[in-house]
Structures are given as structure tokens and as C-alpha cells.
Design a protein around this motif. Structure first.
Motif, PDB file in Angstrom:
ATOM      1  N   ALA A  79      37.066  45.285  58.403  1.00  0.00           N
ATOM      2  CA  ALA A  79      37.487  44.886  57.093  1.00  0.00           C
ATOM      3  C   ALA A  79      38.085  43.366  56.966  1.00  0.00           C
ATOM      4  CB  ALA A  79      38.652  45.573  56.650  1.00  0.00           C
ATOM      5  N   GLU A  80      38.457  43.051  58.093  1.00  0.00           N
ATOM      6  CA  GLU A  80      38.929  41.279  58.176  1.00  0.00           C
ATOM      7  C   GLU A  80      37.898  40.490  58.687  1.00  0.00           C
ATOM      8  OE1 GLU A  80      42.327  41.501  60.881  1.00  0.00           O
ATOM      9  OE2 GLU A  80      43.578  42.564  59.388  1.00  0.00           O
ATOM     10  N   ARG A  81      36.649  41.205  58.719  1.00  0.00           N
ATOM     11  CA  ARG A  81      35.493  40.535  59.499  1.00  0.00           C
ATOM     12  C   ARG A  81      35.956  39.824  60.701  1.00  0.00           C
ATOM     13  NH1 ARG A  81      33.573  43.205  55.699  1.00  0.00           N
ATOM     14  NH2 ARG A  81      32.110  42.521  54.051  1.00  0.00           N
ATOM     15  N   ARG A  82      36.449  40.045  61.648  1.00  0.00           N
ATOM     16  CA  ARG A  82      37.058  39.432  62.892  1.00  0.00           C
ATOM     17  C   ARG A  82      35.823  39.806  63.933  1.00  0.00           C
ATOM     18  NH1 ARG A  82      42.858  41.320  63.634  1.00  0.00           N
ATOM     19  NH2 ARG A  82      42.539  40.607  65.991  1.00  0.00           N
ATOM     20  N   ILE A  83      34.857  40.902  63.444  1.00  0.00           N
ATOM     21  CA  ILE A  83      33.874  41.316  64.581  1.00  0.00           C
ATOM     22  C   ILE A  83      32.577  41.590  63.589  1.00  0.00           C
ATOM     23  CG2 ILE A  83      34.377  43.816  64.361  1.00  0.00           C
ATOM     24  CD1 ILE A  83      33.949  43.865  67.230  1.00  0.00           C
ATOM     25  N   ALA A  84      31.391  41.491  64.461  1.00  0.00           N
ATOM     26  CA  ALA A  84      30.267  41.507  63.566  1.00  0.00           C
ATOM     27  C   ALA A  84      29.862  42.947  63.629  1.00  0.00           C
ATOM     28  CB  ALA A  84      29.100  40.776  64.507  1.00  0.00           C
ATOM     29  N   PHE A  85      29.186  43.430  62.528  1.00  0.00           N
ATOM     30  CA  PHE A  85      28.782  44.853  62.374  1.00  0.00           C
ATOM     31  C   PHE A  85      27.474  44.882  61.545  1.00  0.00           C
ATOM     32  CE2 PHE A  85      31.564  43.888  58.807  1.00  0.00           C
ATOM     33  CZ  PHE A  85      30.797  44.393  57.987  1.00  0.00           C
ATOM     34  N   VAL A  86      26.914  46.083  61.797  1.00  0.00           N
ATOM     35  CA  VAL A  86      25.719  46.209  61.056  1.00  0.00           C
ATOM     36  C   VAL A  86      25.927  47.508  60.149  1.00  0.00           C
ATOM     37  CG1 VAL A  86      23.429  47.222  61.481  1.00  0.00           C
ATOM     38  CG2 VAL A  86      24.356  46.027  62.904  1.00  0.00           C
ATOM     39  N   LYS A  87      25.533  47.368  58.894  1.00  0.00           N
ATOM     40  CA  LYS A  87      25.534  48.406  57.981  1.00  0.00           C
ATOM     41  C   LYS A  87      24.395  48.756  57.629  1.00  0.00           C
ATOM     42  CE  LYS A  87      28.442  48.902  54.250  1.00  0.00           C
ATOM     43  NZ  LYS A  87      29.063  48.814  52.939  1.00  0.00           N
ATOM     44  N   VAL A  88      24.203  50.261  57.784  1.00  0.00           N
ATOM     45  CA  VAL A  88      22.977  51.200  57.616  1.00  0.00           C
ATOM     46  C   VAL A  88      23.026  52.127  56.574  1.00  0.00           C
ATOM     47  CG1 VAL A  88      21.189  52.590  58.654  1.00  0.00           C
ATOM     48  CG2 VAL A  88      22.577  50.956  60.244  1.00  0.00           C
ATOM     49  N   GLY A  89      22.571  51.562  55.354  1.00  0.00           N
ATOM     50  CA  GLY A  89      23.257  52.299  54.320  1.00  0.00           C
ATOM     51  C   GLY A  89      24.655  52.259  53.967  1.00  0.00           C
ATOM     52  N   ARG A  90      25.102  53.437  54.031  1.00  0.00           N
ATOM     53  CA  ARG A  90      26.761  53.477  53.914  1.00  0.00           C
ATOM     54  C   ARG A  90      27.536  53.332  55.146  1.00  0.00           C
ATOM     55  NH1 ARG A  90      29.327  58.832  52.651  1.00  0.00           N
ATOM     56  NH2 ARG A  90      27.816  60.097  53.762  1.00  0.00           N
ATOM     57  N   HIS A  91      26.669  53.607  56.320  1.00  0.00           N
ATOM     58  CA  HIS A  91      27.035  53.786  57.685  1.00  0.00           C
ATOM     59  C   HIS A  91      27.357  52.320  58.168  1.00  0.00           C
ATOM     60  CE1 HIS A  91      26.231  58.091  57.602  1.00  0.00           C
ATOM     61  NE2 HIS A  91      25.031  57.730  57.127  1.00  0.00           N
ATOM     62  N   VAL A  92      28.580  52.521  59.246  1.00  0.00           N
ATOM     63  CA  VAL A  92      28.725  51.073  59.759  1.00  0.00           C
ATOM     64  C   VAL A  92      28.604  51.036  61.314  1.00  0.00           C
ATOM     65  CG1 VAL A  92      30.669  49.358  60.283  1.00  0.00           C
ATOM     66  CG2 VAL A  92      30.316  50.278  57.906  1.00  0.00           C
ATOM     67  N   ARG A  93      27.894  50.377  61.846  1.00  0.00           N
ATOM     68  CA  ARG A  93      27.738  50.441  63.211  1.00  0.00           C
ATOM     69  C   ARG A  93      28.074  49.193  63.939  1.00  0.00           C
ATOM     70  NH1 ARG A  93      27.971  54.886  61.922  1.00  0.00           N
ATOM     71  NH2 ARG A  93      26.032  56.370  61.989  1.00  0.00           N
ATOM     72  N   ILE A  94      28.569  49.231  65.383  1.00  0.00           N
ATOM     73  CA  ILE A  94      28.741  47.941  65.910  1.00  0.00           C
ATOM     74  C   ILE A  94      28.191  47.966  67.130  1.00  0.00           C
ATOM     75  CG2 ILE A  94      30.724  46.839  67.184  1.00  0.00           C
ATOM     76  CD1 ILE A  94      32.820  48.334  65.353  1.00  0.00           C
ATOM     77  N   ALA A  95      27.321  46.702  67.489  1.00  0.00           N
ATOM     78  CA  ALA A  95      26.472  46.819  68.503  1.00  0.00           C
ATOM     79  C   ALA A  95      27.340  46.653  69.950  1.00  0.00           C
ATOM     80  CB  ALA A  95      25.485  45.647  68.717  1.00  0.00           C
TER      81      ALA A  95
END
Length: 70
Positions: free
Chosen positions: A27-43
């Protein structure tokens, strides 16, 4: 290069925290993430980089050979 994408729950387990902590990082954009549709994933590599970047090394104090005078 195949990097495993972790769910928020898996990332929290790997960090040893509750699910709230990685969600706050996202939420604070302190880590990169991937959004797949409405799902959030972290590499996995992003999580490893976050852990490495926030690891605090111990202080190495060099003691002198002489003790303090009383």
C-alpha cells in the motif's frame, strides 16, 4: 528467468510476520509487486532484495589493548 511469484500470505510467512505487514509495504509502495487481475503477487527476488536491503550489520568495535585507568 523464472521467478516464483508469492502470494501475500506466503510472503508474510517467509518474513515471519502477519499478513498485514506485506500488505502495508504494498500500500505504501515500499516494495515492488505484480498485479494479476485483482490478485497481488510478490516476486521471490524482490522479497530477497527487500530482506537484504533492510539487514543491519553488527557494529565491530575494535578494543584497545590497554585497559582504562582507574
Amino acid at each position: 528467468m523464472s521467478d516464483l511469484l508469492l502470494t501475500v500470505e506466503q510472503a508474510a510467512e517467509r518474513l515471519g510476520t502477519t499478513v498485514r505487514f506485506p500488505r502495508r509495504l504494498i500500500a505504501e509502495r515500499r516494495i515492488a509487486f505484480v498485479k494479476v487481475g485483482r490478485h497481488v503477487r510478490i516476486a521471490e527476488s524482490v522479497l530477497d532484495a527487500y530482506i537484504d536491503g533492510n539487514t543491519v550489520q553488527p557494529i565491530r568495535r575494535h578494543r584497545s589493548r590497554y585497559g582504562r585507568a582507574a
